[in-house]
Scaffold this motif. Structure first.
Motif, PDB file in Angstrom:
ATOM      1  N   ASP A 135      -0.431  -6.498   4.420  1.00 13.42           N
ATOM      2  CA  ASP A 135       0.975  -6.871   4.229  1.00 13.42           C
ATOM      3  C   ASP A 135       1.753  -5.798   3.463  1.00 13.42           C
ATOM      4  N   LEU A 136       1.039  -4.912   2.785  1.00 11.21           N
ATOM      5  CA  LEU A 136       1.691  -3.932   1.919  1.00 11.21           C
ATOM      6  C   LEU A 136       2.119  -2.696   2.699  1.00 11.21           C
ATOM      7  N   ASP A 137       3.173  -2.018   2.186  1.00 11.26           N
ATOM      8  CA  ASP A 137       3.570  -0.762   2.816  1.00 11.26           C
ATOM      9  C   ASP A 137       2.511   0.289   2.502  1.00 11.26           C
ATOM     10  N   GLY A 138       2.509   1.383   3.231  1.00 11.21           N
ATOM     11  CA  GLY A 138       1.456   2.396   3.147  1.00 11.21           C
ATOM     12  C   GLY A 138       1.203   2.919   1.752  1.00 11.21           C
ATOM     13  N   GLU A 139       2.270   3.283   1.029  1.00 13.98           N
ATOM     14  CA  GLU A 139       2.117   3.853  -0.304  1.00 13.98           C
ATOM     15  C   GLU A 139       1.531   2.834  -1.273  1.00 13.98           C
ATOM     16  N   THR A 140       2.039   1.606  -1.243  1.00 15.38           N
ATOM     17  CA  THR A 140       1.544   0.557  -2.141  1.00 15.38           C
ATOM     18  C   THR A 140       0.099   0.212  -1.796  1.00 15.38           C
ATOM     19  N   ARG A 141      -0.184   0.138  -0.495  1.00 14.06           N
ATOM     20  CA  ARG A 141      -1.542  -0.194  -0.064  1.00 14.06           C
ATOM     21  C   ARG A 141      -2.545   0.844  -0.558  1.00 14.06           C
ATOM     22  N   SER A 142      -2.241   2.138  -0.406  1.00 12.37           N
ATOM     23  CA  SER A 142      -3.198   3.147  -0.845  1.00 12.37           C
ATOM     24  C   SER A 142      -3.357   3.134  -2.367  1.00 12.37           C
ATOM     25  N   MET A 143      -2.273   2.832  -3.096  1.00 12.37           N
ATOM     26  CA  MET A 143      -2.372   2.739  -4.550  1.00 12.37           C
ATOM     27  C   MET A 143      -3.283   1.562  -4.942  1.00 12.37           C
ATOM     28  N   VAL A 144      -3.113   0.412  -4.293  1.00 15.60           N
ATOM     29  CA  VAL A 144      -3.941  -0.761  -4.586  1.00 15.60           C
ATOM     30  C   VAL A 144      -5.405  -0.487  -4.218  1.00 15.60           C
ATOM     31  N   GLU A 145      -5.635   0.142  -3.061  1.00 17.97           N
ATOM     32  CA  GLU A 145      -7.008   0.468  -2.650  1.00 17.97           C
ATOM     33  C   GLU A 145      -7.669   1.407  -3.651  1.00 17.97           C
ATOM     34  N   LYS A 146      -6.917   2.400  -4.142  1.00 13.37           N
ATOM     35  CA  LYS A 146      -7.447   3.336  -5.139  1.00 13.37           C
ATOM     36  C   LYS A 146      -7.793   2.580  -6.424  1.00 13.37           C
ATOM     37  N   MET A 147      -6.891   1.684  -6.861  1.00 16.45           N
ATOM     38  CA  MET A 147      -7.153   0.915  -8.080  1.00 16.45           C
ATOM     39  C   MET A 147      -8.403   0.037  -7.919  1.00 16.45           C
ATOM     40  N   MET A 148      -8.538  -0.574  -6.743  1.00 18.90           N
ATOM     41  CA  MET A 148      -9.708  -1.425  -6.493  1.00 18.90           C
ATOM     42  C   MET A 148     -10.996  -0.590  -6.493  1.00 18.90           C
ATOM     43  N   PHE A 149     -10.948   0.583  -5.850  1.00 21.77           N
ATOM     44  CA  PHE A 149     -12.109   1.475  -5.808  1.00 21.77           C
ATOM     45  C   PHE A 149     -12.485   1.905  -7.219  1.00 21.77           C
TER      46      PHE A 149
END
Length: 188
Positions: A135-149
Motif C-alpha cells: 500500500d505504501l509508495d516506493g520511497e516509504t516502502r523501501s524505508m520501512v523495509e530497511k527499518m524492518m531488516f
C-alpha cells in the motif's frame, strides 16, 4: 505509556476522552486524518454554491468563509504544521458541506489539531489501520523495509544495512591499498 507520562487510571482516561470529544464537537468542522493527509468537513447553509464561498489553502494557513456573511470566517488560522498546497483540494458536496483534503508536508506524523488555535487531541491514542507494504509508495516502502531488516539484524546481533555498507567500502579501500595496515583501526 511513555516515560514522561504517568500511568493514568481508566477513569482519568475516560474523562480525558470525554473532554476531548466535547472540545472536538464544539468545532465548526469535523476532521479526521491518516498519516499523509487530513480530511476536514465544514457544514454550510443548505443551498450554498461554490461561488458563495471563499476558500484559501496556503502552505501555513487555512481560510474558509461565506462571501455574503457579515459574520466572522468559519476558519481563519494557521495550520498546525505546513501543508502541500498543490496536493490539497476542496469541494462543495450536496450544496451543504465543504470537504477539504489537506496533504501534510511531513507525511510521517499525526497532528493533534488542524489549526493552531483548536483544542488538541491526544495523538498517542491513535490506532492506525494495519497496512500492507504494497500500500505504501516506493520511497516509504523501501524505508520501512530497511527499518524492518535493520531491526531483524539487531535482534540477531548482526550488522545493520548501514554497517554492512561501511564494511563493504572498507574492504574495497583495503583491496585498493594493500600497503596500508588496518589491523589496529577502530571503526564506528
Amino acid at each position: 505509556m511513555s516515560a514522561d507520562k504517568p500511568e493514568q487510571s481508566k477513569e482519568e482516561i475516560a474523562a480525558a476522552i470525554a473532554k476531548e470529544k466535547l472540545e472536538q464537537d464544539s468545532l465548526p468542522y469535523k476532521w479526521s486524518q491518516v498519516l499523509e493527509e487530513l480530511t476536514v468537513i465544514v457544514p454550510v447553509p443548505p443551498g450554498t454554491r461554490s461561488r458563495d464561498l471563499q476558500v484559501q489553502i496556503t502552505r501555513s494557513k487555512l481560510f474558509v468563509a461565506l462571501k455574503s456573511s457579515l459574520s466572522a470566517p468559519i476558519i481563519n488560522d494557521d495550520f498546525y504544521k505546513d501543508v502541500k498546497v498543490d496536493d490539497s483540494t476542496w469541494t462543495l458536496d450536496d450544496n451543504k458541506e465543504i470537504t477539504l483534503t489537506i496533504t501534510k508536508s511531513n507525511k510521517m506524523e499525526w497532528w493533534p489539531c488542524v489549526v493552531k488555535s483548536a483544542p488538541k487531541i491526544d495523538v498517542s491514542r491513535i490506532q492506525p489501520e494495519n497496512s500492507k507494504l504494497s500500500d505504501l509508495d516506493g520511497e516509504t516502502r523501501s524505508m520501512v523495509e530497511k527499518m524492518m531488516f535493520d531491526q531483524q539484524q539487531k535482534q540477531l546481533k548482526k550488522p545493520t544495512s548501514d554497517e554492512m555498507k561501511k564494511e563493504e567500502i572498507l574492504k574495497k579501500f583495503q583491496a585498493q591499498h594493500p600497503e596500508l595496515d588496518f589491523s589496529k583501526a577502530k571503526f564506528q
